[in-house]
Design a protein around this motif. Structure first.
Motif, PDB file in Angstrom:
ATOM      1  N   THR A 160       0.813  -1.214   0.000  1.00  0.00           N
ATOM      2  CA  THR A 160       0.000   0.000   0.000  1.00  0.00           C
ATOM      3  C   THR A 160       0.846   1.262   0.000  1.00  0.00           C
ATOM      4  OG1 THR A 160      -1.649  -1.225   1.257  1.00  0.00           O
ATOM      5  CG2 THR A 160      -1.894   1.161   1.176  1.00  0.00           C
ATOM      6  N   HIS A 161       1.805   1.354   0.917  1.00  0.00           N
ATOM      7  CA  HIS A 161       2.536   2.611   1.099  1.00  0.00           C
ATOM      8  C   HIS A 161       3.420   2.917  -0.111  1.00  0.00           C
ATOM      9  CE1 HIS A 161       0.929   2.450   5.079  1.00  0.00           C
ATOM     10  NE2 HIS A 161       1.560   1.329   5.340  1.00  0.00           N
ATOM     11  N   ALA A 162       4.027   1.909  -0.693  1.00  0.00           N
ATOM     12  CA  ALA A 162       4.824   2.119  -1.901  1.00  0.00           C
ATOM     13  C   ALA A 162       3.953   2.657  -3.029  1.00  0.00           C
ATOM     14  CB  ALA A 162       5.496   0.806  -2.316  1.00  0.00           C
ATOM     15  N   ARG A 163       2.745   2.135  -3.139  1.00  0.00           N
ATOM     16  CA  ARG A 163       1.836   2.587  -4.199  1.00  0.00           C
ATOM     17  C   ARG A 163       1.371   4.017  -3.946  1.00  0.00           C
ATOM     18  NH1 ARG A 163      -2.195  -1.630  -3.050  1.00  0.00           N
ATOM     19  NH2 ARG A 163      -3.560  -0.541  -4.510  1.00  0.00           N
ATOM     20  N   PRO A 176       6.550  15.317   1.139  1.00  0.00           N
ATOM     21  CA  PRO A 176       7.225  15.248  -0.163  1.00  0.00           C
ATOM     22  C   PRO A 176       8.416  14.291  -0.181  1.00  0.00           C
ATOM     23  CG  PRO A 176       6.751  17.520   0.423  1.00  0.00           C
ATOM     24  CD  PRO A 176       6.435  16.707   1.634  1.00  0.00           C
ATOM     25  N   ASP A 177       9.087  14.132   0.959  1.00  0.00           N
ATOM     26  CA  ASP A 177      10.272  13.270   0.995  1.00  0.00           C
ATOM     27  C   ASP A 177       9.974  11.900   1.603  1.00  0.00           C
ATOM     28  OD1 ASP A 177       9.799  14.157   3.554  1.00  0.00           O
ATOM     29  OD2 ASP A 177      11.899  14.603   4.012  1.00  0.00           O
ATOM     30  N   ASP A 178       8.709  11.543   1.723  1.00  0.00           N
ATOM     31  CA  ASP A 178       8.359  10.257   2.318  1.00  0.00           C
ATOM     32  C   ASP A 178       8.876   9.097   1.479  1.00  0.00           C
ATOM     33  OD1 ASP A 178       7.145  10.059   4.819  1.00  0.00           O
ATOM     34  OD2 ASP A 178       5.233  10.836   4.061  1.00  0.00           O
ATOM     35  N   THR A 179       9.351   8.072   2.172  1.00  0.00           N
ATOM     36  CA  THR A 179       9.617   6.774   1.577  1.00  0.00           C
ATOM     37  C   THR A 179       8.525   5.814   2.013  1.00  0.00           C
ATOM     38  OG1 THR A 179      10.907   5.986   3.456  1.00  0.00           O
ATOM     39  CG2 THR A 179      12.099   7.199   1.734  1.00  0.00           C
ATOM     40  N   ASP A 229       8.884   3.286   3.880  1.00  0.00           N
ATOM     41  CA  ASP A 229       9.072   2.965   5.295  1.00  0.00           C
ATOM     42  C   ASP A 229       8.668   4.110   6.217  1.00  0.00           C
ATOM     43  OD1 ASP A 229       9.979   0.458   4.633  1.00  0.00           O
ATOM     44  OD2 ASP A 229      12.097   0.984   4.760  1.00  0.00           O
ATOM     45  N   SER A 230       9.037   5.341   5.870  1.00  0.00           N
ATOM     46  CA  SER A 230       8.696   6.465   6.743  1.00  0.00           C
ATOM     47  C   SER A 230       7.192   6.687   6.784  1.00  0.00           C
ATOM     48  CB  SER A 230       9.410   7.740   6.288  1.00  0.00           C
ATOM     49  OG  SER A 230       8.964   8.163   5.000  1.00  0.00           O
ATOM     50  N   LEU A 231       6.541   6.513   5.644  1.00  0.00           N
ATOM     51  CA  LEU A 231       5.089   6.663   5.606  1.00  0.00           C
ATOM     52  C   LEU A 231       4.410   5.538   6.376  1.00  0.00           C
ATOM     53  CD1 LEU A 231       2.648   8.212   4.567  1.00  0.00           C
ATOM     54  CD2 LEU A 231       2.774   6.852   2.455  1.00  0.00           C
ATOM     55  N   ALA A 232       4.915   4.326   6.217  1.00  0.00           N
ATOM     56  CA  ALA A 232       4.328   3.182   6.924  1.00  0.00           C
ATOM     57  C   ALA A 232       4.382   3.381   8.432  1.00  0.00           C
ATOM     58  CB  ALA A 232       5.064   1.904   6.540  1.00  0.00           C
ATOM     59  N   ALA A 233       5.469   3.948   8.928  1.00  0.00           N
ATOM     60  CA  ALA A 233       5.608   4.147  10.374  1.00  0.00           C
ATOM     61  C   ALA A 233       4.570   5.128  10.888  1.00  0.00           C
ATOM     62  CB  ALA A 233       7.019   4.634  10.691  1.00  0.00           C
ATOM     63  N   ARG A 234       4.309   6.203  10.146  1.00  0.00           N
ATOM     64  CA  ARG A 234       3.334   7.193  10.606  1.00  0.00           C
ATOM     65  C   ARG A 234       1.910   6.670  10.499  1.00  0.00           C
ATOM     66  NH1 ARG A 234       5.775  10.543   7.335  1.00  0.00           N
ATOM     67  NH2 ARG A 234       3.859  11.329   6.403  1.00  0.00           N
ATOM     68  N   VAL A 235       1.624   5.917   9.461  1.00  0.00           N
ATOM     69  CA  VAL A 235       0.292   5.330   9.329  1.00  0.00           C
ATOM     70  C   VAL A 235       0.059   4.300  10.430  1.00  0.00           C
ATOM     71  CG1 VAL A 235      -1.208   3.912   7.871  1.00  0.00           C
ATOM     72  CG2 VAL A 235       0.121   5.771   6.850  1.00  0.00           C
ATOM     73  N   LEU A 236       1.086   3.521  10.757  1.00  0.00           N
ATOM     74  CA  LEU A 236       0.932   2.521  11.810  1.00  0.00           C
ATOM     75  C   LEU A 236       0.623   3.186  13.149  1.00  0.00           C
ATOM     76  CD1 LEU A 236       1.038  -0.503  12.462  1.00  0.00           C
ATOM     77  CD2 LEU A 236       3.470  -0.210  12.984  1.00  0.00           C
TER      78      LEU A 236
END
Length: 220
Positions: A123-126, A161-164, A166-173
């Motif tokens: 999901t987060h990569a997409r 803008p600079d999310d990867t 992994d960084s996005l996954a951590a905040r969503v979690l």
């Protein structure tokens, strides 16, 4: 207060399970975790449940020739524990329509996107690849189709803008850990119900926090 007995299905580390365990410690929480079932022996979530004194069981899907056979044993375990409500918390198995029907409108799932957008895996990569500006997580009632069903609650998470991935996954979690206990409270207390294919019964006070629908306690 008569608390709803909740079964939790896991396959891995059980971080959302831990969030539910912590929430259920509150005396006024309307749900009690009655059983944790993993389809993977040695899943970290089983240790979390053991530490909290919650009964556990392993029902290894690989031991069954068919999904109905696996689900029959799973269903027997849940009924044996007197489970009223069922929560998927990182449970990586699709369930048959027959099982879903038996637990219809008593079975919750959490998905790391704002459904109906970005169903499925990776999901987060997409989300990052699509250039989305907002993502989040959703708790919904389970239906036979993957990541489908009446939505109980959602939390929005801005995409930097600079999310990867992994960084996005951590905040969503982190948002999931707040949202899932909130959504289970709504369902277990009877504050919401399903009519047709929509969840109703939610009051929406003026000024609710736009990042949570319905608002989380303390966010107004």
């Amino acid at each position: 207060m008569t608390k709803k007995r909740v079964g939790v299905l896991i396959s891995g580390r059980g971080s959302n399970l831990q969030a539910l365990i912590e929430a259920a410690k509150a005396p006024d929480y309307p749900a009690k975790l009655a059983l944790v079932v993993s389809n993977v022996a040695g899943a970290q979530g089983l240790a979390r449940a053991d530490d909290a004194g919650i009964p556990t069981q392993v029902v290894d899907h690989k031991a069954f020739a068919s999904r109905p056979g696996f689900e029959a044993v799973l269903d027997e375990a849940l009924h044996g524990a007197g489970v009223d409500l069922l929560c998927n918390a990182g449970f990586m198995r699709l369930l048959t329509e027959d099982f879903v029907t038996r637990w219809l409108n008593r079975h919750l799932n959490i998905h790391p996107s704002l459904l109906p957008a970005f169903k499925g895996l990776n999901t987060h990569a997409r989300v990052v690849e699509a250039g989305a500006k907002i993502t989040g997580c959703t708790v919904h009632f389970v239906r036979a189709a993957m990541d489908d069903g009446p939505i109980v609650a959602q939390a929005a998470v801005p995409v930097a803008p600079d999310d990867t991935e992994d960084s996005l996954a951590a905040r969503v979690l982190a948002a999931e850990h707040k949202l899932y206990p909130h959504a289970l409270r709504l369902v277990a207390s009877g504050d919401v119900r399903v009519e047709g294919e929509h969840v109703v019964g939610i009051s929406r006070p003026e000024g609710e926090n736009a990042l949570f629908s319905p608002p989380l306690p303390g966010t107004l």
